[in-house]
Structure formats: C-alpha cells, structure tokens
Design a protein around this motif. Structure first.
Motif, PDB file in Angstrom:
ATOM      1  N   ALA A 160     -12.626   6.603 -22.463  1.00 26.14           N
ATOM      2  CA  ALA A 160     -12.888   7.654 -22.433  1.00 26.14           C
ATOM      3  C   ALA A 160     -11.631   8.703 -21.770  1.00 26.14           C
ATOM      4  O   ALA A 160     -10.433   9.184 -22.909  1.00 26.14           O
ATOM      5  CB  ALA A 160     -14.003   8.824 -23.019  1.00 26.14           C
ATOM      6  N   LEU A 161     -11.935   7.925 -20.691  1.00 26.30           N
ATOM      7  CA  LEU A 161     -10.875   9.313 -19.634  1.00 26.30           C
ATOM      8  C   LEU A 161      -9.247   8.136 -19.898  1.00 26.30           C
ATOM      9  O   LEU A 161      -7.929   8.683 -19.628  1.00 26.30           O
ATOM     10  CB  LEU A 161     -11.460   8.308 -18.077  1.00 26.30           C
ATOM     11  CG  LEU A 161     -12.370   9.119 -18.172  1.00 26.30           C
ATOM     12  CD1 LEU A 161     -12.898   8.816 -16.094  1.00 26.30           C
ATOM     13  CD2 LEU A 161     -12.866  10.861 -18.116  1.00 26.30           C
ATOM     14  N   ALA A 162      -8.690   7.237 -20.628  1.00 26.91           N
ATOM     15  CA  ALA A 162      -7.543   6.763 -20.589  1.00 26.91           C
ATOM     16  C   ALA A 162      -7.157   7.070 -21.321  1.00 26.91           C
ATOM     17  O   ALA A 162      -5.826   7.174 -22.332  1.00 26.91           O
ATOM     18  CB  ALA A 162      -8.238   4.491 -20.904  1.00 26.91           C
ATOM     19  N   ARG A 163      -7.954   7.410 -23.013  1.00 25.10           N
ATOM     20  CA  ARG A 163      -7.200   7.334 -23.810  1.00 25.10           C
ATOM     21  C   ARG A 163      -6.743   9.479 -23.874  1.00 25.10           C
ATOM     22  O   ARG A 163      -5.555   9.439 -24.759  1.00 25.10           O
ATOM     23  CB  ARG A 163      -8.208   8.545 -25.373  1.00 25.10           C
ATOM     24  CG  ARG A 163      -8.795   7.311 -26.014  1.00 25.10           C
ATOM     25  CD  ARG A 163     -10.127   7.472 -27.194  1.00 25.10           C
ATOM     26  NE  ARG A 163     -10.290   5.937 -27.091  1.00 25.10           N
ATOM     27  CZ  ARG A 163     -11.856   5.939 -27.364  1.00 25.10           C
ATOM     28  NH1 ARG A 163     -12.753   6.635 -26.468  1.00 25.10           N
ATOM     29  NH2 ARG A 163     -12.298   4.783 -27.839  1.00 25.10           N
ATOM     30  N   VAL A 164      -6.719  10.387 -23.200  1.00 27.58           N
ATOM     31  CA  VAL A 164      -6.304  11.525 -22.056  1.00 27.58           C
ATOM     32  C   VAL A 164      -4.804  10.950 -21.800  1.00 27.58           C
ATOM     33  O   VAL A 164      -3.700  11.399 -22.668  1.00 27.58           O
ATOM     34  CB  VAL A 164      -6.776  11.593 -21.071  1.00 27.58           C
ATOM     35  CG1 VAL A 164      -5.742  13.802 -20.969  1.00 27.58           C
ATOM     36  CG2 VAL A 164      -8.115  12.291 -21.265  1.00 27.58           C
ATOM     37  N   MET A 181     -17.438  15.709 -11.643  1.00 26.26           N
ATOM     38  CA  MET A 181     -16.426  16.199 -12.475  1.00 26.26           C
ATOM     39  C   MET A 181     -14.804  15.881 -11.695  1.00 26.26           C
ATOM     40  O   MET A 181     -13.398  15.677 -12.420  1.00 26.26           O
ATOM     41  CB  MET A 181     -16.513  17.708 -12.252  1.00 26.26           C
ATOM     42  CG  MET A 181     -15.339  18.121 -13.933  1.00 26.26           C
ATOM     43  SD  MET A 181     -15.739  17.786 -15.104  1.00 26.26           S
ATOM     44  CE  MET A 181     -17.434  18.271 -15.926  1.00 26.26           C
ATOM     45  N   ALA A 182     -15.035  16.465 -10.246  1.00 23.05           N
ATOM     46  CA  ALA A 182     -13.514  16.009  -9.095  1.00 23.05           C
ATOM     47  C   ALA A 182     -13.400  14.549  -9.799  1.00 23.05           C
ATOM     48  O   ALA A 182     -12.135  13.915  -9.424  1.00 23.05           O
ATOM     49  CB  ALA A 182     -13.798  16.645  -7.742  1.00 23.05           C
ATOM     50  N   GLU A 183     -14.102  14.261  -9.584  1.00 23.25           N
ATOM     51  CA  GLU A 183     -13.716  12.710  -9.367  1.00 23.25           C
ATOM     52  C   GLU A 183     -13.418  11.895 -11.057  1.00 23.25           C
ATOM     53  O   GLU A 183     -12.223  11.501 -11.243  1.00 23.25           O
ATOM     54  CB  GLU A 183     -15.255  11.597  -9.104  1.00 23.25           C
ATOM     55  CG  GLU A 183     -15.947  11.445  -7.596  1.00 23.25           C
ATOM     56  CD  GLU A 183     -17.148  11.431  -7.415  1.00 23.25           C
ATOM     57  OE1 GLU A 183     -16.975  10.438  -8.389  1.00 23.25           O
ATOM     58  OE2 GLU A 183     -17.300  11.384  -6.493  1.00 23.25           O
ATOM     59  N   LEU A 184     -13.662  12.297 -12.021  1.00 23.14           N
ATOM     60  CA  LEU A 184     -13.326  12.327 -13.535  1.00 23.14           C
ATOM     61  C   LEU A 184     -11.751  13.094 -13.122  1.00 23.14           C
ATOM     62  O   LEU A 184     -10.615  12.599 -13.786  1.00 23.14           O
ATOM     63  CB  LEU A 184     -14.368  12.748 -14.359  1.00 23.14           C
ATOM     64  CG  LEU A 184     -15.346  12.214 -14.367  1.00 23.14           C
ATOM     65  CD1 LEU A 184     -16.457  13.197 -15.381  1.00 23.14           C
ATOM     66  CD2 LEU A 184     -15.544  10.599 -14.884  1.00 23.14           C
ATOM     67  N   PHE A 185     -11.400  13.632 -13.582  1.00 19.38           N
ATOM     68  CA  PHE A 185      -9.955  14.762 -13.027  1.00 19.38           C
ATOM     69  C   PHE A 185      -9.638  13.738 -11.459  1.00 19.38           C
ATOM     70  O   PHE A 185      -8.121  13.781 -13.060  1.00 19.38           O
ATOM     71  CB  PHE A 185     -10.630  15.956 -12.467  1.00 19.38           C
ATOM     72  CG  PHE A 185     -11.097  17.462 -13.262  1.00 19.38           C
ATOM     73  CD1 PHE A 185     -11.518  17.258 -14.410  1.00 19.38           C
ATOM     74  CD2 PHE A 185     -11.164  18.872 -12.987  1.00 19.38           C
ATOM     75  CE1 PHE A 185     -11.829  18.117 -15.315  1.00 19.38           C
ATOM     76  CE2 PHE A 185     -11.553  19.942 -13.362  1.00 19.38           C
ATOM     77  CZ  PHE A 185     -12.356  19.307 -14.835  1.00 19.38           C
ATOM     78  N   ARG A 186      -9.764  13.540 -11.306  1.00 23.90           N
ATOM     79  CA  ARG A 186      -8.723  12.619 -10.042  1.00 23.90           C
ATOM     80  C   ARG A 186      -8.333  11.427 -11.013  1.00 23.90           C
ATOM     81  O   ARG A 186      -7.109  10.865 -10.902  1.00 23.90           O
ATOM     82  CB  ARG A 186      -9.149  12.035  -8.845  1.00 23.90           C
ATOM     83  CG  ARG A 186      -9.845  13.085  -8.165  1.00 23.90           C
ATOM     84  CD  ARG A 186      -8.199  14.424  -7.908  1.00 23.90           C
ATOM     85  NE  ARG A 186      -7.710  15.251  -8.850  1.00 23.90           N
ATOM     86  CZ  ARG A 186      -8.596  16.461  -8.699  1.00 23.90           C
ATOM     87  NH1 ARG A 186      -9.702  16.462  -8.131  1.00 23.90           N
ATOM     88  NH2 ARG A 186      -7.996  16.814  -9.917  1.00 23.90           N
ATOM     89  N   GLU A 187      -9.289  10.228 -11.810  1.00 26.28           N
ATOM     90  CA  GLU A 187      -9.339   9.351 -12.673  1.00 26.28           C
ATOM     91  C   GLU A 187      -8.590  10.061 -14.109  1.00 26.28           C
ATOM     92  O   GLU A 187      -7.244   8.706 -13.989  1.00 26.28           O
ATOM     93  CB  GLU A 187     -10.351   8.476 -12.865  1.00 26.28           C
ATOM     94  CG  GLU A 187     -10.134   7.376 -13.646  1.00 26.28           C
ATOM     95  CD  GLU A 187      -9.577   5.943 -13.223  1.00 26.28           C
ATOM     96  OE1 GLU A 187      -9.424   5.595 -13.625  1.00 26.28           O
ATOM     97  OE2 GLU A 187      -9.976   6.087 -11.692  1.00 26.28           O
ATOM     98  N   VAL A 188      -8.068  10.749 -14.857  1.00 24.35           N
ATOM     99  CA  VAL A 188      -7.304  11.521 -15.437  1.00 24.35           C
ATOM    100  C   VAL A 188      -6.292  11.424 -15.066  1.00 24.35           C
ATOM    101  O   VAL A 188      -5.454  10.463 -15.775  1.00 24.35           O
ATOM    102  CB  VAL A 188      -7.742  12.473 -16.026  1.00 24.35           C
ATOM    103  CG1 VAL A 188      -6.568  13.176 -17.058  1.00 24.35           C
ATOM    104  CG2 VAL A 188      -9.767  12.171 -16.902  1.00 24.35           C
ATOM    105  N   GLU A 257     -11.072  25.202  -7.997  1.00 21.38           N
ATOM    106  CA  GLU A 257     -10.926  24.347  -6.543  1.00 21.38           C
ATOM    107  C   GLU A 257     -10.688  22.659  -6.613  1.00 21.38           C
ATOM    108  O   GLU A 257      -9.903  22.661  -6.030  1.00 21.38           O
ATOM    109  CB  GLU A 257     -12.399  24.867  -5.755  1.00 21.38           C
ATOM    110  CG  GLU A 257     -12.312  26.027  -4.796  1.00 21.38           C
ATOM    111  CD  GLU A 257     -13.116  26.268  -3.890  1.00 21.38           C
ATOM    112  OE1 GLU A 257     -13.047  26.958  -2.886  1.00 21.38           O
ATOM    113  OE2 GLU A 257     -14.357  25.300  -3.997  1.00 21.38           O
ATOM    114  N   ILE A 258     -11.233  22.423  -7.400  1.00 19.46           N
ATOM    115  CA  ILE A 258     -11.229  20.905  -8.326  1.00 19.46           C
ATOM    116  C   ILE A 258      -9.946  20.750  -9.511  1.00 19.46           C
ATOM    117  O   ILE A 258      -9.573  19.096  -9.258  1.00 19.46           O
ATOM    118  CB  ILE A 258     -12.266  20.318  -8.276  1.00 19.46           C
ATOM    119  CG1 ILE A 258     -13.147  20.936  -9.847  1.00 19.46           C
ATOM    120  CG2 ILE A 258     -13.292  20.063  -7.464  1.00 19.46           C
ATOM    121  CD1 ILE A 258     -14.608  19.783 -10.395  1.00 19.46           C
ATOM    122  N   GLY A 259      -9.583  21.961  -9.212  1.00 20.59           N
ATOM    123  CA  GLY A 259      -8.450  21.822 -10.480  1.00 20.59           C
ATOM    124  C   GLY A 259      -8.267  21.748 -11.329  1.00 20.59           C
ATOM    125  O   GLY A 259      -7.174  22.092 -12.781  1.00 20.59           O
ATOM    126  N   ALA A 260      -9.645  21.894 -12.067  1.00 21.39           N
ATOM    127  CA  ALA A 260     -10.013  22.829 -13.805  1.00 21.39           C
ATOM    128  C   ALA A 260      -8.719  24.071 -14.068  1.00 21.39           C
ATOM    129  O   ALA A 260      -8.258  25.138 -13.042  1.00 21.39           O
ATOM    130  CB  ALA A 260     -11.593  23.629 -14.160  1.00 21.39           C
TER     131      ALA A 260
END
Length: 283
Positions: A160-164, A181-188, A257-260
C-alpha cells in the motif's frame, strides 16, 4: 493546517446539512468511507450530491475500495465527479480488509491488491484520454484535473505504501497515533525519493472524533464498535475516540509536527451541531 471532516454514515439524510455547515466553516475537505456489506451510503453517489451543495470544500473518498468496482465504470464515475465539482475530487483508494465485501462483489479477496494495481494502470490511461484497451476506445468525460483527480492511498502494508510513489499523489493514514503514523509517513517519503518523483507526497492523517453531550458520545462509541467489530480492534478504536476540545487541538498539533498536510477528523455521530463544535474547538 488544513482540517477536513469525515462524514458520519448512520443517517445519510443529514449529510447535506453537514456539507453546508462545513462549507461555511474553516474546513477544507469532506470525506466519506466505503463499504459494500454495511449500512453506509455509497460514497461516489453521496459526494456527487454534496458537490452540488458546495463550491469550495474538496470531496474525498477515504477510502474507496476500488477492487470492488468495475474498472471502466469507476473511471467514468470518478472523471465525471471531478468534472462536475470543478476538480475538487480527491480519490482516496485502498483494498479493504473485509472478505464479505469481496464476496458480495464477486472478486477474490486474496488477489485484491493485484487487481488494484491493474485498475490504477487503466484509470490513469482513461483519465489521460487514451483508449481503455482490449478493443475499447477512450472513455469520457475528461476530468477537470489534468491527468485525473488527485489520488491518495490508504493502508499499512508495504504494498500500500509503495503504491503512493507508483500511482498516487499522497498517502492517507488512519487509526494510528502520531508516533507510529510518523514512521509510515517517513516510509512513504523514502519510497517517493527512491522512485525519483518530483516534489513530495501529500500526507494526510485521520483521527476519530465526537464532540457533544454524553449520549452523543456513547452513540459514537457504539458506532465505532460496530464498524470495527470484524477487526479484533474495536475496543481499541472506540477507546481512542477524541471527545474533548483540548485533546482535539493537541492531536492536530502533534500530527502537524510529524508533517501532516491535512488532518481529517472522522465523525461518528450524526448530529450536525458537531460541525460547529469542532470549528469552535479549533478556533
């Protein structure tokens, strides 16, 4: 910070009121979830109605379970909604996690991710004005947004993250506190850079909210318990419901703060007065 509202699903008759109030307030987006085997309104039909009642706020599926849909029809529906809303559609897409939805739609639950990848290739062709394929020509109308509506992917799995980066414009993370959530944002973001995409992905966080008297809060928790009953996490999701102005402001601050880029506040009770309460809490 952009703040959107996720619309409640228990009473579709109040959604026009929700949309009109949101349009007059500080909100940037109206979102609506998608299920097939559940008592919720169809998101594309409903958002088309709300597009006619608004002129400013964006309209977002969060997330549309695209594998359940006929791909050619979905391409036409989404292009039409983007055209009629003057480019205000954000197409949140995911594969879903409920086997009964797939069974009712006649698709293989195990292959829904593969199906979504095939659908995205077809959707991008159609939105660009190219032939659909397999002997079929172009499908109109052309969307208002060149190349098709904004697409954001939801989900937690690596695929799912790779599809972005491969197909999308951004990522929607739901149901997690800011730290994970921050970890997922950074992976994206890492995937985006690895794919040598220009700019940056749009990052959207979703939190569950209900503001009002205790009977309303109790009803919202019951709605969450029912919706997430399949997952084994229903108690956790209901327990995480944001019910105070102070916690709402703190949550928005931490996601910022985490970039949303935007925080979607998903509402689980139908009372339209929540729109005004949330707006006041954010003021």
């Amino acid at each position: 910070m952009k703040i959107g509202l996720g619309l409640p699903i228990e009473d579709p008759g109040v959604l026009l009121d929700w949309a009109r109030r949101a349009e007059e307030g500080p909100f940037t987006t109206l979102g609506l979830l998608d299920r097939l085997v559940y008592d919720n309104p169809d998101p594309l039909t409903t958002l088309a109605l709300l597009a006619g009642a608004t002129s400013r706020v964006r309209l977002q599926t969060e997330v549309l379970l695209a594998p359940l849909y006929n791909t050619a029809v979905l391409a036409k529906q989404t292009a039409t909604l983007d055209r009629l809303s003057d480019g205000r559609l954000t197409l949140g897409i995911g594969v879903g996690g409920r086997a009964d939805d797939c069974s009712a739609a006649g698709i293989d639950f195990r292959h829904r991710g593969r199906r979504l990848d095939e659908q995205m290739a077809a959707l991008r062709r159609v939105w660009a004005g190219e032939p659909y394929g397999d002997g079929a020509g172009p499908i109109g109308p052309a969307p208002a947004t060149p190349g098709g509506p904004e697409v954001i992917f939801g989900g937690f799995a690596p695929a799912a993250l790779a599809r972005v980066a491969r197909w999308g414009d951004g990522y929607l993370g739901a149901g997690l506190p800011p730290e994970p959530m921050a970890e997922l944002f950074r992976e994206v973001e890492r995937g985006w850079r690895a794919a040598e995409r220009t700019g940056r992905p749009r990052l959207v966080a979703q939190a569950n909210v209900a503001l009002g008297p205790e009977p309303l809060l109790a009803g919202a928790r019951e709605n969450l318990l029912a919706y997430y009953d399949f997952s084994g996490r229903a108690d956790h999701m209901a327990g995480g419901l944001i019910t105070t102005s102070a916690r709402l402001r703190e949550t928005v601050r931490r996601f910022t703060e985490i970039g949303a880029d935007e925080v979607m506040l998903y509402c689980w009770a139908a009372d339209p007065d929540q729109v005004d309460r949330i707006a006041a809490a954010l003021d």
